[in-house]
Design an enzyme around this catalytic site. Structure first.
Site, PDB file in Angstrom:
ATOM      1  N   PRO A  89       0.830  -1.217   0.000  1.00  8.05           N
ATOM      2  CG  PRO A  89      -0.769  -1.556   1.669  1.00  8.05           C
ATOM      3  CD  PRO A  89       0.542  -2.082   1.158  1.00  8.05           C
ATOM      4  CD  GLU A 116      -0.767  -6.767  10.598  1.00  7.74           C
ATOM      5  OE1 GLU A 116      -0.685  -5.567  10.282  1.00  7.74           O
ATOM      6  OE2 GLU A 116      -1.852  -7.379  10.694  1.00  7.74           O
ATOM      7  NE  ARG A 154      -5.959  -5.677 -21.970  1.00 12.46           N
ATOM      8  CZ  ARG A 154      -6.289  -4.633 -22.729  1.00 12.46           C
ATOM      9  NH1 ARG A 154      -5.553  -3.542 -22.676  1.00 12.46           N
ATOM     10  NH2 ARG A 154      -7.332  -4.674 -23.533  1.00 12.46           N
ATOM     11  CG  ASP A 169      -7.879  -0.653 -24.338  1.00  9.97           C
ATOM     12  OD1 ASP A 169      -9.031  -0.730 -24.819  1.00  9.97           O
ATOM     13  OD2 ASP A 169      -7.128  -1.624 -24.197  1.00  9.97           O
TER      14      ASP A 169
HETATM   15  N1  SAM Z   1       0.050  -3.778   7.305  1.00 11.60           N
HETATM   16  C1  SAM Z   1       0.049  -3.369   5.935  1.00 11.60           C
HETATM   17  C2  SAM Z   1      -0.402  -1.931   5.833  1.00 11.60           C
HETATM   18  O1  SAM Z   1      -1.245  -1.513   6.621  1.00 11.60           O
HETATM   19  O2  SAM Z   1       0.084  -1.215   4.926  1.00 11.60           O
HETATM   20  C3  SAM Z   1      -0.922  -4.217   5.102  1.00 11.60           C
HETATM   21  C4  SAM Z   1      -0.446  -5.606   4.898  1.00 11.60           C
HETATM   22  S1  SAM Z   1      -1.497  -6.479   3.795  1.00 11.60           S
HETATM   23  C5  SAM Z   1      -2.653  -7.214   4.880  1.00 11.60           C
HETATM   24  C6  SAM Z   1      -0.506  -7.832   3.270  1.00 11.60           C
HETATM   25  C7  SAM Z   1       0.185  -7.628   1.943  1.00 11.60           C
HETATM   26  O3  SAM Z   1      -0.771  -7.392   0.928  1.00 11.60           O
HETATM   27  C8  SAM Z   1       1.143  -6.482   1.832  1.00 11.60           C
HETATM   28  O4  SAM Z   1       2.400  -6.797   2.373  1.00 11.60           O
HETATM   29  C9  SAM Z   1       1.207  -6.247   0.344  1.00 11.60           C
HETATM   30  O5  SAM Z   1       2.146  -7.106  -0.287  1.00 11.60           O
HETATM   31  C10 SAM Z   1      -0.189  -6.613  -0.094  1.00 11.60           C
HETATM   32  N2  SAM Z   1      -1.043  -5.449  -0.309  1.00 11.60           N
HETATM   33  C11 SAM Z   1      -2.034  -5.014   0.487  1.00 11.60           C
HETATM   34  N3  SAM Z   1      -2.614  -3.928   0.007  1.00 11.60           N
HETATM   35  C12 SAM Z   1      -1.999  -3.649  -1.152  1.00 11.60           C
HETATM   36  C13 SAM Z   1      -2.163  -2.636  -2.128  1.00 11.60           C
HETATM   37  N4  SAM Z   1      -3.065  -1.676  -1.991  1.00 11.60           N
HETATM   38  N5  SAM Z   1      -1.345  -2.653  -3.205  1.00 11.60           N
HETATM   39  C14 SAM Z   1      -0.419  -3.615  -3.355  1.00 11.60           C
HETATM   40  N6  SAM Z   1      -0.217  -4.598  -2.453  1.00 11.60           N
HETATM   41  C15 SAM Z   1      -1.001  -4.623  -1.367  1.00 11.60           C
END
Ligand code: SAM
Length: 248
Positions: A89, A116, A154, A169
């Site tokens: 994120p 996490e 794609r 697109d």
């Molecule tokens: N504790 C983290 C936080 O609050 O930012 C969230 C961890 S999430 C439950 C587990 C994993 O999902 C992350 O390590 C990441 O690899 C992936 N992930 C979650 N949200 C994402 C997003 N918006 N974009 C890309 N990967 C994401």
């Protein structure tokens, strides 16, 4: 082009790699996708890949060492020094420009976090790029990795049925980065809604102008930032500007 994906759930990728129009890109090796599971590189009887966070708090954190060993094994099989992309994120939001860059690259190692997240020391040591799918939290990076792989596949030559299909697109620079126009197919009238008459006219020039105006109107209404971007990049003609002025 080769993408290595580090994931605790490689089975999630099977439907992506074997379905739809992009399947041919994966099956032909045009976009080679190799899946690696850090659990295969974990020590001990339990093949542990996570542990409790130092400092306390909820959830588990992915261990750095199985990820590092997994990455090392991948790097030993690749001929290039591949970028290491972590889905997070906290990453840069994925957009068309990024997809185009990856689509023209040699590929990368894609790291999917779970729980996490992953031990920061692995990120500091190995990760070169961080990519986000948007301002929300997924359970893991796999869906983000699949989004990137699908968007990259794609764009490869010969993958879509019509060669220049993706250039029509949304967000494509060929159409000045605007949103796509609406599409219609048979029947000519459905639920009392007729197809716009111009699309049945056979006038290629008028149809193209109508589509351009639809792209402009839709972008103006839903994504005015795209209009501004097109304007700044010199993509709007005087005819486009005259059309847009009618909405002010
Ligand atoms: N504790 C983290 C936080 O609050 O930012 C969230 C961890 S999430 C439950 C587990 C994993 O999902 C992350 O390590 C990441 O690899 C992936 N992930 C979650 N949200 C994402 C997003 N918006 N974009 C890309 N990967 C994401």
């Amino acid at each position: 082009m080769r993408f290595d994906v580090i994931t605790l759930f490689p089975e999630l990728f099977s439907p992506l790699l074997s379905s739809g129009i992009t399947r041919r890109a994966y099956e032909s090796g045009q976009v080679e996708v190799k899946l690696s599971n850090p659990r295969d590189f974990a020590g001990g009887n339990y093949k542990r890949v996570d542990d409790r966070p130092f400092g306390g708090g909820p959830g588990m954190v992915m261990l750095a060492e199985p990820l590092a060993q997994c990455l090392k094994a991948i790097q030993s099989k690749r001929a290039d020094v591949a970028p290491v992309v972590l889905f997070s994120p906290a990453g840069q939001p994925l957009n068309h420009a990024m997809v185009e860059r990856w689509a023209g690259s040699q590929g990368a190692v894609l790291v999917c976090g779970r729980y996490e997240g992953i031990d920061q020391r692995f990120i500091d040591e190995h990760v070169t790029h961080q990519v986000s799918l948007g301002d929300f939290v997924l359970s893991g990076g796999e869906i983000a990795a699949m989004a990137l792989l699908d968007a990259v596949a794609r764009l490869q030559p010969g993958v879509l049925n019509t060669a220049d299909s993706h250039s029509q697109d949304s967000f494509n620079p060929a159409l000045d980065g605007l949103l796509d126009c609406p599409h219609y197919t048979r029947p000519e009238s459905w639920a009392g809604r007729p197809v716009p008459a111009v699309l049945l006219s056979g006038h290629h020039g008028q149809i193209e102008r109508w589509r351009r105006e639809q792209r402009l109107a839709l972008s103006q209404r839903l994504r005015p930032d795209l209009i501004e971007q097109a304007r700044q990049q010199g993509g709007l003609t005087p005819e486009d500007e005259a059309f847009l002025a009618r909405f002010v």
